[in-house]
Design a protein around this motif. Structure first.
Motif, PDB file in Angstrom:
ATOM      1  N   LEU A1041     -14.774  34.042  46.442  1.00 55.37           N
ATOM      2  CA  LEU A1041     -16.095  34.553  46.839  1.00 55.37           C
ATOM      3  C   LEU A1041     -17.166  34.151  45.835  1.00 55.37           C
ATOM      4  O   LEU A1041     -18.269  33.774  46.205  1.00 55.37           O
ATOM      5  N   HIS A1042     -16.829  34.226  44.543  1.00 51.79           N
ATOM      6  CA  HIS A1042     -17.849  33.887  43.542  1.00 51.79           C
ATOM      7  C   HIS A1042     -18.202  32.408  43.598  1.00 51.79           C
ATOM      8  O   HIS A1042     -19.377  32.034  43.552  1.00 51.79           O
ATOM      9  N   SER A1043     -17.164  31.554  43.726  1.00 52.01           N
ATOM     10  CA  SER A1043     -17.527  30.127  43.691  1.00 52.01           C
ATOM     11  C   SER A1043     -18.284  29.740  44.946  1.00 52.01           C
ATOM     12  O   SER A1043     -19.197  28.914  44.890  1.00 52.01           O
ATOM     13  N   ARG A1044     -17.950  30.375  46.082  1.00 55.19           N
ATOM     14  CA  ARG A1044     -18.727  30.085  47.302  1.00 55.19           C
ATOM     15  C   ARG A1044     -20.182  30.488  47.117  1.00 55.19           C
ATOM     16  O   ARG A1044     -21.099  29.757  47.485  1.00 55.19           O
ATOM     17  N   LEU A1045     -20.364  31.680  46.542  1.00 56.45           N
ATOM     18  CA  LEU A1045     -21.723  32.203  46.349  1.00 56.45           C
ATOM     19  C   LEU A1045     -22.509  31.273  45.427  1.00 56.45           C
ATOM     20  O   LEU A1045     -23.620  30.847  45.742  1.00 56.45           O
ATOM     21  N   LEU A1046     -21.896  30.936  44.296  1.00 53.26           N
ATOM     22  CA  LEU A1046     -22.582  30.101  43.306  1.00 53.26           C
ATOM     23  C   LEU A1046     -22.916  28.744  43.920  1.00 53.26           C
ATOM     24  O   LEU A1046     -24.043  28.246  43.824  1.00 53.26           O
ATOM     25  N   ASP A1047     -21.906  28.184  44.579  1.00 47.90           N
ATOM     26  CA  ASP A1047     -22.061  26.874  45.174  1.00 47.90           C
ATOM     27  C   ASP A1047     -23.230  26.853  46.136  1.00 47.90           C
ATOM     28  O   ASP A1047     -24.055  25.948  46.129  1.00 47.90           O
TER      29      ASP A1047
END
Length: 1530
Positions: A1041-1047
């Motif tokens: 979830l975090h990497s999707r958000l950041l990306d």
């Protein structure tokens, strides 16, 4: 004996139809309620004399008093009857006084009591209270105690067939009827008319006692929330004592005292510690030069640095905060402690009743009514337990809320007065963390603080009762429990370490994220997204690693916990049965012990959690104490002595930014007369801004003094604009005077801008004018203007000087101190102060300084070619002519004006702290009918209604289905093992009947103990496995979830950042990711366990008494509705809470950023009030959320109590067919169900609340991205090799619903051409650069660079080949090298080369770490000029053929400007250069000049041709005093 004469009967209870002795009914049952009344009377009556408030006589009040008067008459009548019987004419003289004494005492007691009740009711009216809880309880006691004589009299009459004593019989029933009526009336609220409005806005204020304890007054809110999603408008007002202002006042009283004491103690400690050093230095300091002292100071500093970290952490006043909080809330804490004590004690009554119940089913000789009585008692005890528990929770949560509020307001107030030293110690992010994380920690701990004494108390009581059951065998169980404690302590300290480590990574990640959001435009222009994403991901991986370790630790501790109850009961029972052959484990012993062990589970589980929470809070406590105990700004730095006749007087002042730092201003003396205009000039770093800060009192005064007479207004170098309307920004809290307001708008040239800006952003120049307008409107006595004219176009600057600052401006009679780089304004000032290296080198008028040949004339020679005085006069003419600036654009009202957020708001001084940029929304006055999307800052979208099932699925998909199914299975089998263990125990207890009076076979005993233990161990292992799987699954979900958000956030178009405050985006990375990391896995685990627990309980009860199935269905229906009602309301309240919490943080961040402005105007008080109002808005949704939980708990616990009642009732009904083991099992399970039911709904709600975080994170992963970074069309490696740019009918708009900003631009720019772009604000200059980098996509038309259509390229391919020196020099915290070359592609040699070209080599060489010098947040430790030169270095490094200069010269002094200009001419001679210029003289040597107006090219030719043409450009040149290409007027 009072009732000696009454007939006695001893066998009242030993028969199938029991009754109480009449004597008891007439004495004890009468005295109990009356003694309660008398005990509470003094407190009730004290209110009679407290206030003389007149209140109305309501109908309800009159009815109550009439009823009591009638009761008084019945008492008198009762006395009369007795007297008449004993002494009346009909009585025989021989038998006088035959009536028992009680018939005399009771009427007298009652008569006096009724008078007392009337007085109490009067005192309630006087105090304007709604009702009296004490009176309600009194009436309830009376009515309950009256039931016994009521049925006794009736049964007597029915048995005898006649009424024995008619007058007494009638009087009793009349008075009983009146008492019942009084009870009913006392349940209604008597709202005084003056409080009617208040009660409408806050129903709690008008809720009667019964409604308060059952939270019925909250029904309206729940219904409303069920019908439609609640909005902020639906919420009720707060109680006065819950408002931020009153909370802060109460807390501050104690805070001041305790902090004062702590500071004294701290100074003593310091004196002790530093005594020797101090002594040594002080001895020398007399008559020793400052240099020597500094050197010695350095040495001691170095020594101190070596001091251990701990000592460094301790250098602030300690251990006072908790004391202050405890003193503030001591009464509420005591009250809640009282309820907790009652609830704890009642908890031990149920196991005893269970024991009686089991013996009742075993022993058939006990009368049936006893069984029914036990069933009813079980329910009554449980009911009171619920009431006390909920009252306790309500109080604790409210204290928690108040503690959080008290700390937030205290931190905010402190932030307004904190000194620059203290501010330097923490970034804005860390300061915001104090209120978001640390204050919240305190609040969480306060909710459960009473468990510190309650847990040990419950443990002691449980052990005592267990000893009575099982004797010394309990010690075995106790031993197992004690073994758990050290293991637990070990785990707690371990996990604390992880927690601290985790916080460090979190802080680091958020700090970097904050900077990325603030500098997002620069990151996009340089195509640096992937470098920063990698940095964030790196920190995130470390964070997840720590979380992994933490999760493993938690699983171990959970394993120990789930084994604990099984191990404890195993050890106890095993020892008990093996100790002696006589010891038989029967149902009574086993199930009473089990329910006592169940009570023990809670305190044992809670204590370690509480301890770890306390440990975390000590960290927060330290941080808060450090901040709140930090130094405050010394208010004595600036004096206000009215005897000195100058407006500003600086006398031999030496000032520094920090106490121990190098002085920045040395021995400055300066006198400024009232009403004069003084310019302060000097090279970069000569201390001009510092001088302004010194006058504001923001610096440490080492010697000398500063005196200021009158109020101040301040315009900082970097404008600070609030997130509010344009009007609010200008009025800044003053009253609106329309005429003055319009004058200020015109004078500050804001009128014309209002129409020109339907779509473009607000640029630096406009912000600066708003900032100036704010100062002008404030009509202060002294104006401190820190270079406000450099950020605006020359003609606007001239207009501002003429209309506002100059000798004929609005401020002509005020004292003005103007820091300026603009040479052309100097002839018109009264006096010029020249600063060099922090000293005043010259003071005088323009003419005298020019002739003196000193530093000033040098300054002039460097910066401007002199012209004859005729040119000066000419300038003066143009100055006074430009008054009709806004004539060409009529002042219509603008429907909407949108503002883009500037990449960063700089604080004006170098030593202060950067803050997270708060976005701006400046809206013109007439902004009434704004179309959606035309507001720049959109309101935060808030989901309403039920969380979609897909959100849960999304989370579970991130966890992985394999993980989830295994987790479910592990927990399910664990629950089966738990049920199995209990059924086995129930079977075991039946052995005591089977082997009655025979020896118990050892083999059977071993089997019983073995299987029991094995099932216990299985539970623990399964729990361990489940939790481990859960940890791995949830961490993988967190990562995804975090990497999707950041990306995604890094890929969204710039428009998104323009319309969304950075605080709101940061919130997704802070609070929401935190929830995904920590709260959701906990919620899911708890929900699963609760759900399985409830199913298990119902299964067991139905197994024991199949009749129970009939009750389960209606109970389930009620349960379903209660939880649906609750969830709808609670969910929405949580959402409102989180939406209304953001403004608290963003206002806080905004305040810290604009601190010097707020202080300069003296508006601290107003900002405090605003902060309190913001907090109140948040509490309006948080307080009802607390109540909604209590509302739910009361209703669910009542359902749970019914389950207990029916389980017991059916056990009584089917006592013949039931084994005592099953009875024990089903009732002990039922006793647990109340809590489990409550938890299930709570977990349901919590899960739904927390899963919203996934929804919010997802919302930001679905935002439409900008064009792909890399596409299949790659340009050639050498592209662009010539640097030709061609625009074809290019049109641009910022957002689809807005108007065009560029309206059909068509032009060709040749290779190596130098193009200057000029135009008024809003003409589209910046938009032109934005479209070259495709920050905004074309609405129509295209741009070709070297024949390639840029729309076909990937954004990174495009942006990497162009170079820009942006308007704001944005730097990121990290090394100098990282700021120049984040991808580390370039060698050190190349970097040094570039630094040499950008005139920074000497500066960097002097730095201790050279290229690896750490740059602070926002580049705060460099001057604005140095930052700008670093941006130049970045451009040199990229070596591209096209360079865009975007107003890069705006905020820089002329010296740096010269450096930049000459470097660009040399180094970029082979490039195509586009310059967006403020100062026309910077583009006079361009090949061509493009003049833009309202999004169109109006002129495009060489400067000389344009000057002859007498068009737009010529007019602008004339304004700037330029007559030919090679002349620059002063």
């Amino acid at each position: 004996n009072l009732c000696l004469v009454l007939p006695q009967n001893n066998s009242y209870l030993e028969r199938p139809d029991p009754d109480l002795p009449e004597c008891l009914e007439l004495t004890v049952l009468v005295w109990v309620p009356l003694s309660f009344l008398w005990a509470g009377a003094p407190w009730q009556l004290s209110r009679l004399f407290r206030r003389k408030a007149y209140s109305h006589f309501s109908k309800l009040y009159i009815c109550k008093q009439v009823l009591v008067a009638l009761l008084f008459l019945t008492a008198i009548a009762g006395l009369a009857v007795t007297l008449g019987e004993d002494y009346g004419p009909s009585s025989d003289s021989g038998t006088s006084g035959t009536n028992p004494v009680v018939f005399y005492t009771n009427p007298v007691l009652f008569a006096v009591s009724w008078v007392l009740v009337m007085l109490c009711q009067e005192s309630v009216r006087k105090a304007q209270a709604v009702d009296s809880g004490a009176l309600f309880i009194f009436w309830a006691l009376l009515v309950v105690c009256g039931i016994f004589p009521f049925q006794t009299l009736l049964r007597k009459v029915l048995d005898q067939g006649e009424i024995e004593h008619l007058p007494r019989f009638c009087l009793f029933y009349i008075s009983y009827g009146l008492q019942v009526l009084s009870l009913i009336l006392s349940g209604f609220a008597d709202v005084p008319p003056e409080a009617a409005d208040l009660v409408k806005k806050n129903p709690e204020a008008g809720a009667p006692f019964l409604s308060r304890i059952t939270f019925n007054w909250f029904n309206r809110m729940v219904l409303k929330g069920f019908k439609h999603p609640l909005m902020q408008e639906d919420l009720w007002d707060l109680n006065e004592e819950d408002t931020a202002h009153s909370i802060h006042e109460r807390f501050e009283k104690h805070l001041k005292l305790d902090l004062g004491k702590a500071k004294t103690a701290f100074l003593k400690r310091q004196l002790k510690a530093g005594h020797r050093n101090e002594h040594h230095i002080n001895g020398l300091s007399q008559g020793v030069s400052q240099d020597v002292l500094d050197e010695m100071g350095d040495k001691t500093n170095k020594k101190n640095k070596k001091k251990s970290k701990d000592e460094e952490e301790m250098d602030f006043p300690r251990s006072w905060l908790v004391k202050s909080l405890a003193k503030t809330y001591k009464w509420q804490l005591l009250e809640s402690a009282f309820f907790k004590l009652l609830q704890d004690l009642l908890g031990f009554v149920s196991p005893q009743l269970l024991k009686l119940m089991i013996s009742f089913t075993q022993d058939m000789s006990i009368h049936t009514w006893m069984g029914y009585m036990y069933a009813i008692l079980l329910m009554v005890v449980a009911f009171f337990q619920s009431v006390f528990l909920q009252q306790y929770f309500q109080r604790c949560f409210v204290i928690g809320m108040q503690v959080r509020t008290a700390l937030t307001t205290a931190v905010y107030k402190k932030a307004l007065v904190v000194s620059n030293d203290t501010r330097k110690q923490s970034t804005v992010g860390e300061t915001v963390n104090l209120i978001s994380a640390d204050a919240q920690r305190f609040s969480d701990v306060t909710n459960f603080i009473h468990l510190l004494w309650s847990c040990p108390l419950q443990i002691i009581l449980a052990i005592f009762f267990l000893w009575l059951e099982l004797g010394p065998a309990v010690l075995a169980g106790l031993g197992v429990m004690l073994l758990m404690i050290p293991i637990n302590a070990l785990l707690a300290t371990k996990s604390r370490g992880f927690q601290v480590e985790n916080m460090k990574f979190k802080d680091k990640r958020l700090k970097l994220m904050n900077e990325i959001l603030n500098g997002i435009k620069v990151i996009k222009l340089y195509a640096w997204e992937s470098s920063f994403a990698a940095q964030i991901q790196g920190i995130r991986e470390k964070e997840l690693k720590v979380m992994h370790k933490f999760a493993y630790l938690s699983s171990v501790s959970l394993f120990i916990f789930s084994c604990a109850p099984a191990l404890v009961s195993l050890a106890t029972f095993a020892v008990f049965v093996s100790a002696s052959n006589e010891n038989n484990l029967d149902a009574e012993k086993a199930f009473t012990s089990i329910s006592l062990f169940n009570i023990l589970r809670f305190p044992l589980a809670m204590l370690p959690q509480l301890i770890s929470a306390l440990v975390q809070t000590t960290v927060s406590n330290k941080r808060l104490e450090k901040f709140l105990g930090g130094d405050e700004l010394d208010s004595t730095t600036v004096r206000h002595d009215s005897n000195i006749d100058t407006a500003v007087s600086v006398c031999a002042a030496t000032l520094a930014w920090e106490k121990d730092a190098e002085p920045v201003l040395k021995n400055v003396s300066l006198d400024i007369k009232p009403g004069s205009l003084v310019a302060v000039v000097g090279a970069v770093g000569s201390g001009k801004s510092s001088l302004i800060s010194a006058l504001l009192g923001e610096m440490h005064n080492l010697k000398g003094y500063i005196n200021i007479q009158g109020s101040l207004a301040y315009v900082p170098q970097q404008a600070w604009i609030q997130n509010a309307t344009l009007k609010d920004n200008i009025l800044f809290g003053s009253q609106l005077e329309e005429k003055r307001y319009q004058m200020v708008l015109n004078a500050c040239a804001l009128r014309a801008d209002l129409e020109l800006l339907p779509a473009a952003g607000i640029d630096g120049g406009q912000k600066q004018r708003v900032s100036l307008a704010r100062a002008t409107y404030s009509s202060a006595d002294i104006y401190l203007l820190d270079d406000p004219l450099s950020a605006v176009d020359p003609h606007v600057g001239k207009h501002l000087f003429d209309k506002v600052v100059g000798p004929h401006g609005l401020l002509k009679n005020k004292t003005r101190v103007l820091v300026t780089h603009g040479v052309n304004f100097l002839p018109y000032v009264d006096e010029i102060v020249v600063l060099t290296d922090g000293k005043v080198s010259e003071v005088g008028s323009y003419q005298s300084l020019q002739n003196s040949g000193g530093a000033f004339s040098e300054f002039l020679n460097t910066y401007a070619k002199e012209e004859s005085s005729k040119a000066d006069e000419e300038v003066l003419d143009t100055l006074s002519d430009s008054g009709d600036l806004e004539a060409d654009s009529p002042p219509e009202d603008v429907v909407s004006l949108t503002v883009r957020r500037e990449s960063i708001l700089w604080r004006s001084q170098h030593g202060s702290i950067m803050s997270k940029k708060n976005s701006l929304a400046i809206k013109p006055q007439s902004l009434l009918n704004v179309k959606a999307g035309q507001r720049l800052i959109e309101k935060e979208a808030m989901e309403t209604g039920q969380v979609k099932f897909s959100v849960y699925m999304q989370y579970l998909r991130s966890v992985g289905w394999g993980y989830f199914i295994s987790i479910f299975l592990a927990y399910f089998i664990q629950n089966v093992a738990f049920i199995g263990q209990n059924l086995w125990l129930s079977d075991w207890t039946n052995d005591s009947i089977k082997y009655f009076n025979t020896t118990y076979p050892p083999s059977v005993q071993d089997m019983r103990v073995g299987v029991f233990g094995g099932l216990g161990l299985a539970q623990g292992l399964l729990m361990f496995v489940g939790t481990l799987l859960m940890a791995n699954g949830s961490i993988s979900a967190s990562r995804i979830l975090h990497s999707r958000l950041l990306d995604n956030v890094l890929r969204v178009p710039m428009v998104f950042f323009d319309t969304t405050p950075s605080g709101r985006i940061l919130n997704r990375f802070a609070k929401d990711i935190f929830t995904v990391d920590e709260a959701i896995p906990m919620s899911i685990r708890s929900w699963l366990l609760c759900f399985l627990g409830v199913i298990g309980t119902l299964f067991i009860i139905c197994l024991a008494t199949p009749l129970f199935v009939a009750v389960v269905i209606p109970l389930a229906v009620v349960y379903y509705f209660v939880q649906r009602f609750y969830l709808a309301t609670s969910r929405q309240l949580r959402r409102l809470d989180s939406v209304s919490r953001s403004p608290i943080y963003s206002h806080f961040g905004e305040t810290v950023t604009g601190l010097s402005v707020i202080r300069a105007y003296g508006h601290q008080e107003r900002f405090l009030r605003h902060n309190e109002a913001t907090i109140n808005e948040n509490l309006k949704s948080f307080y009802p959320w607390i109540v909604s939980n209590r509302w739910l708990a009361m209703r669910l616990e009542f359902l749970g109590n019914l389950v207990v009642f029916f389980a017991a009732l059916f056990a009584v009904l089917s006592r013949e067919s039931l084994e005592s083991g099953m009875v024990g099992l089903s009732i002990s399970y039922a006793l647990n169900v109340t809590q489990t039911l409550n938890w299930l709904v709570r977990m349901n709600a919590e899960l739904e609340t927390n899963i919203v975080a996934v929804e919010r994170v997802n919302e930001y992963t679905k935002i439409e991205n900008e064009a792909p970074w890399i596409t299949d069309t790659h340009p050639a490696d050498s592209w662009p090799d010539s640097g030709k740019i061609c625009f074809e009918n290019f049109k641009l708009r910022y957002r689809p619903e807005l108007d065009l900003v560029l309206r059909g631009i068509t032009c060709d720019i040749g290779s190596m051409e130098k193009i200057g772009i000029v135009g008024r604000t809003g003409a589209g200059k910046s938009s032109l650069t934005n479209c070259l980098f495709r920050i905004i996509e074309a609405a129509e038309g295209c741009i070709f660079i070297d024949g390639v259509d840029i729309a076909t390229l990937g954004l990174h391919d495009l942006r990497n080949r162009l170079t820009i020196i942006p308007q704001d020099p944005v730097l990121f915290s990290g090394t100098l090298r990282m700021n120049l070359d984040p991808f580390e592609k370039v060698s050190d040699e190349e970097l040094w080369q570039v630094l040499e070209l950008s005139h920074l080599k000497d500066f960097v060489t002097e730095l201790h770490e050279g290229l690896y010098h750490e740059i602070t947040e926002g580049g705060e430790n460099l001057s604005v000029g140095q930052r700008q030169l670093l941006c130049l270095a970045r451009a040199l490094l990229r070596k591209s053929r096209i360079l865009i200069l975007d107003e890069a010269t705006a905020a820089v002094d002329l010296e740096t400007d010269d450096l930049i200009q000459s470097t660009i001419r040399k180094q970029f001679s082979h490039c195509t250069v586009l310059t967006i210029a403020h100062r026309l003289h910077t583009i006079l040597d361009s090949s061509r000049v493009m003049v833009l107006d309202a999004g169109r090219i109006v002129e495009f030719d060489s400067p000389s041709a344009l000057l002859q043409k007498q068009g737009h450009f010529c007019a602008m040149a004339k304004d700037a005093g330029i007559s030919s290409v090679d002349s620059t007027a002063l």
